[in-house]
Scaffold this active site. Structure first.
Site, PDB file in Angstrom:
ATOM      1  N   HIS A  44      34.275  -8.424  -2.874  1.00 52.90           N
ATOM      2  CA  HIS A  44      34.474  -8.860  -1.495  1.00 52.90           C
ATOM      3  C   HIS A  44      35.466  -7.970  -0.753  1.00 52.90           C
ATOM      4  CE1 HIS A  44      33.932 -11.980   1.560  1.00 52.90           C
ATOM      5  NE2 HIS A  44      35.226 -11.861   1.834  1.00 52.90           N
ATOM      6  N   GLU A  88      30.420 -11.518   9.380  1.00 50.85           N
ATOM      7  CA  GLU A  88      30.847 -11.668   7.991  1.00 50.85           C
ATOM      8  C   GLU A  88      30.199 -12.899   7.374  1.00 50.85           C
ATOM      9  OE1 GLU A  88      34.978 -11.604   7.092  1.00 50.85           O
ATOM     10  OE2 GLU A  88      34.997  -9.410   6.951  1.00 50.85           O
ATOM     11  N   HIS A  90      30.283 -16.280   4.742  1.00 48.65           N
ATOM     12  CA  HIS A  90      31.098 -17.306   4.085  1.00 48.65           C
ATOM     13  C   HIS A  90      30.149 -18.193   3.289  1.00 48.65           C
ATOM     14  CE1 HIS A  90      35.318 -19.164   4.458  1.00 48.65           C
ATOM     15  NE2 HIS A  90      35.412 -17.930   4.016  1.00 48.65           N
ATOM     16  N   GLN A 309      44.503 -20.604   6.276  1.00 50.58           N
ATOM     17  CA  GLN A 309      43.959 -20.026   7.501  1.00 50.58           C
ATOM     18  C   GLN A 309      45.008 -19.882   8.612  1.00 50.58           C
ATOM     19  OE1 GLN A 309      40.127 -19.319   7.771  1.00 50.58           O
ATOM     20  NE2 GLN A 309      41.118 -18.996   5.800  1.00 50.58           N
ATOM     21  N   ASN A 526      29.676  -6.255   6.562  1.00 51.76           N
ATOM     22  CA  ASN A 526      30.176  -6.986   5.404  1.00 51.76           C
ATOM     23  C   ASN A 526      29.080  -6.976   4.340  1.00 51.76           C
ATOM     24  OD1 ASN A 526      30.133 -10.358   4.490  1.00 51.76           O
ATOM     25  ND2 ASN A 526      31.818  -9.059   3.903  1.00 51.76           N
ATOM     26  N   SER A 528      27.867  -9.087   0.934  1.00 57.15           N
ATOM     27  CA  SER A 528      28.019 -10.293   0.126  1.00 57.15           C
ATOM     28  C   SER A 528      27.067 -10.206  -1.064  1.00 57.15           C
ATOM     29  CB  SER A 528      27.713 -11.540   0.961  1.00 57.15           C
ATOM     30  OG  SER A 528      27.760 -12.701   0.157  1.00 57.15           O
TER      31      SER A 528
END
Length: 726
Positions: A44, A88, A90, A309, A526, A528
């Site tokens: 990551h 991105e 998540h 966060q 990004n 993943s």
């Protein structure tokens, strides 16, 4: 604690990687140092399996101010304005805890944008779920949509576009990709590269807790039957605090106080401090006693690896500490000088006046593992689906099946949960080819769209990679925007699998070819990996987020028909490609065959011709043709406008379903007013573009002459049926 093989494995490191760590340190690491290496060397953060391939992407152009390597990409849109954007993933957190996983995905991508000096103006998303009948799908869908809407709505950024798709390949590993777009002035863009020695390193934002520890490592590993146990690694977001952080950062950015700024995203304080110092070839020293903590007795290990966060790390110019402190105090946020930059080129961590970790920064960055993994090419299928041998179905019945399917049904149940109009600059929102956002107080706008096509990429990754770039490009063209640049989110399975690595490598080759040909550079993105459970990997799913420019808002376009008795023009040739089509999937449950061929010359020529017609005010409405083919695109134009059509079948027609449901690429539908038809045809012919006059608009009815006639209101009901009853 003595480090053994189990502890090394728990940190997501291979034994040979651990041996490399010992050589770089010239000693054994302690647990804190092992945790830091684990965070910085995982997929990551390090891109160790993808970096070799990513370097091949086109990333420069006269419109590009900043390409990959920063928090987000930056492009020039003229008048000293810049657009900053990134997408991105998540995925793993959203599967484990859908609300918070999706919410913190939105919060994280927003920080990537405003940390560079941009005020966020739009959010987009690409979300993929398993089969609608899977027992987890409904709760995952509800949680993710609520999380996206909850965070975006509370912070006051419009969520203007996206896509929601269903496929059983995501049954045990959903995808949640969030994109943010911001506006800044070209002369007020901020970067993460540290400069100068003995500069104050400042922690701002929320306090640090134990949430999110090992979140980046979790995102770099496959799931198994114990995935539910990973809930502690999912961060918890607070959009109201993020709003305060956004305003405080933008206020401080008005002067020259900031040298560098970086959000604490994946790997938290570790990645932010390491990235800032290593980019500047400096060292950094932190006093962890000073880190604001919201929980008692937090250890240095927990402080460095927490992914709590709404936090930022800032390096300030000399003498600016009190000025900055007052700003963050006004916004009721923590502001603490926790360290300084040094010339040591090392990360030094102190706690209770004792050095707890000391690591050369190049060991965490430039000397991180870099793998050139073996990969295999995917061959095009030689099996030809015999369309003529399939059981015949009426055109109307086939259309009903497609329009009422989960992937093509109206998704307003989802988009209505998002505030799309907050900030009052949304001109065209969800449901069109691309959303349009006005540049505040100006007569120009940007268009934004996100797209993916996992079935094409699984069938033939190289072709699929090209196709999704082209589809995204067409979506911007169709609303009258000049495509400028893309961001990508590459969602794939386990890169240690040769076939999966081949899917990744070939998709990137396709993306590269299309972007180069279309002058459509990649400015951020990004990767993943490890999206799978118990060795079952998802389909390759690259997601493309594109941004285009509309110089004159009076010339933007939508896909809704505008008037009756206007002409319908089809741009681009129809060959009737049905393999990998939604027609075969929804009507016959066939998901085999090749994706449609991509002709980049036609894509470019057709798109540029359509854009020129829109700019000449010769087009009433426009729509690109993609999944579902010509008839589905026509239906969408009718449903959005309540205006019908009357279309003639081509005289030389071998298979009516191939013509109307074929997913040939590079095609658009244009609505042309009768008085402009001859001029439009003249321009099309001059540009040597293939086109057809397929019919006219009319009142009330969707009609294919000799085949079907259905009330447009009934089309609307059919298109809304599935979501209304799910």
């Amino acid at each position: 604690m003595k480090i053994n093989n189990d502890i090394i494995e728990q940190h997501g490191l291979k034994l040979d990687e651990y041996e490399s760590i010992k050589k770089l340190l010239k000693r054994n690491p302690n647990l804190l140092e092992l945790g830091i290496f684990s965070a910085m060397w995982n997929e990551h953060c390090s891109y160790k399996s993808s970096k070799i391939h990513l370097k091949k992407l086109p990333t420069i152009g006269e419109q590009v101010i900043q390409g990959p390597g920063e928090n987000a990409g930056v492009i020039d849109i003229g008048d000293e304005d810049a657009i900053i954007f990134k997408i991105e993933s998540h995925n793993h957190p959203s599967y484990i805890e859908p609300y918070q996983g999706a919410a913190t995905g939105v919060g994280g991508i927003l920080r990537d944008v405003f940390t560079m000096g941009a005020r966020p103006i739009a959010l987009l998303n690409s979300i993929h779920f398993g089969s609608p009948s899977h027992p987890k799908t409904k709760s995952l869908l509800n949680g993710v949509v609520s999380g996206i809407g909850g965070y975006g709505n509370c912070i006051g950024i419009p969520t203007v576009a996206g896509e929601t798709k269903f496929n059983e390949t995501y049954n045990e590993n959903i995808l949640v990709n969030a994109m943010a777009v911001g506006h800044a002035k070209k002369n007020k863009i901020f970067y993460s590269k540290a400069k100068g020695v003995n500069k104050a390193v400042v922690y701002v934002g929320s306090k640090t807790g134990r949430d999110g520890i090992h979140g980046a490592s979790m995102a770099s590993a496959e799931f198994d039957e114990n995935s539910e146990e990973k809930k502690p690694t999912v961060q918890v977001g607070d959009p109201f605090t993020e709003k305060l952080l956004l305003e405080a950062c933008l206020e401080l950015m008005r002067d020259s106080s900031i040298i560098a700024i970086q959000d604490m995203g994946a790997a938290g304080l570790t990645s932010s401090s390491v990235e800032m110092a290593s980019k500047g070839s400096l060292g950094i020293e932190l006093e962890l006693d000073k880190v604001p903590c919201r929980e008692e007795k937090m250890t240095p290990y927990e402080m460095m690896l927490s992914e709590s966060q709404e936090r930022m790390l800032i390096i300030l110019e000399d003498g600016k500490e009190e000025h900055a402190r007052e700003i963050f105090k006004k916004w009721d946020l923590d502001f603490v000088v926790i360290g300084k930059t040094t010339s040591s080129q090392k990360l030094v961590l102190k706690y209770h006046n004792k050095i707890e970790a000391e690591i050369p920064l190049d060991a965490l960055s430039s000397k991180a593992p870099l793998y050139n993994r073996k990969w295999s090419k995917k061959r095009l299928s030689k099996n030809k689906i015999e369309i003529k041998k399939l059981k015949k179905i009426k055109l109307e019945d086939a259309l009903i099946k497609v329009l009422s399917s989960p992937n093509h049904s109206n998704k307003s149940w989802i988009t209505d949960q998002y505030d799309q109009m907050v900030m009052c600059d949304t001109v065209n929102r969800s449901g069109s080819d691309a959303a349009i956002i006005r540049i505040h107080n100006k007569d120009k706008a940007i268009a934004v769209s996100v797209d993916s096509s996992a079935n094409y990429c699984k069938s033939h990754p190289l072709t699929g990679g090209k196709q999704i770039v082209c589809e995204n490009w067409r979506n911007l063209i169709a609303v009258g925007a000049k495509p400028l640049a893309i961001t990508n989110c590459m969602n794939f399975g386990n890169p240690e699998n040769q076939e999966i690595m081949g899917e990744f490598a070939e998709c990137l080759i396709g993306i590269k070819e299309a972007c180069e040909f279309l002058n459509y550079p990649v400015v951020s993105g990004n990767v993943s990996f490890y999206n799978g459970t118990n060795k079952k990997n998802i389909f390759p799913t690259p997601v493309i987020g594109g941004v285009g420019l509309i110089n004159n808002l009076k010339k933007y376009q939508t896909h809704n028909f505008k008037m009756e008795t206007s002409n319908i023009i089809l741009i681009g040739k129809s060959f009737g490609h049905l393999e990998q089509s939604c027609f075969l999937k929804e009507v016959y449950s066939i998901i085999e065959g090749r994706p449609p061929e991509i002709n980049l010359t036609n894509e470019k020529n057709n798109g540029e011709c359509v854009l020129s017609l829109i700019n000449k005010n010769l087009v009433l409405s426009a729509h690109d043709i993609s999944s579902g083919g010509l008839i589905t695109a026509l239906s969408e134009m009718c449903i959005g406008s309540s205006i019908g059509i009357k279309v003639e079948k081509p005289k030389k027609l071998t298979n009516i379903n191939e013509y109307f449901f074929g997913e040939d690429q590079g095609r658009y539908i244009l609505e042309i007013e009768q008085k402009n038809l001859s001029e439009v045809e003249k321009i099309i012919k001059k540009n040597n573009i293939y086109y057809e006059n397929v019919g006219i608009t009319q009142k009330d009815y969707f009609e294919i002459k000799g085949e079907m006639k259905i009330d447009v209101n009934d089309l609307f009901k059919i298109n809304n049926h599935w979501y209304n009853n799910y």
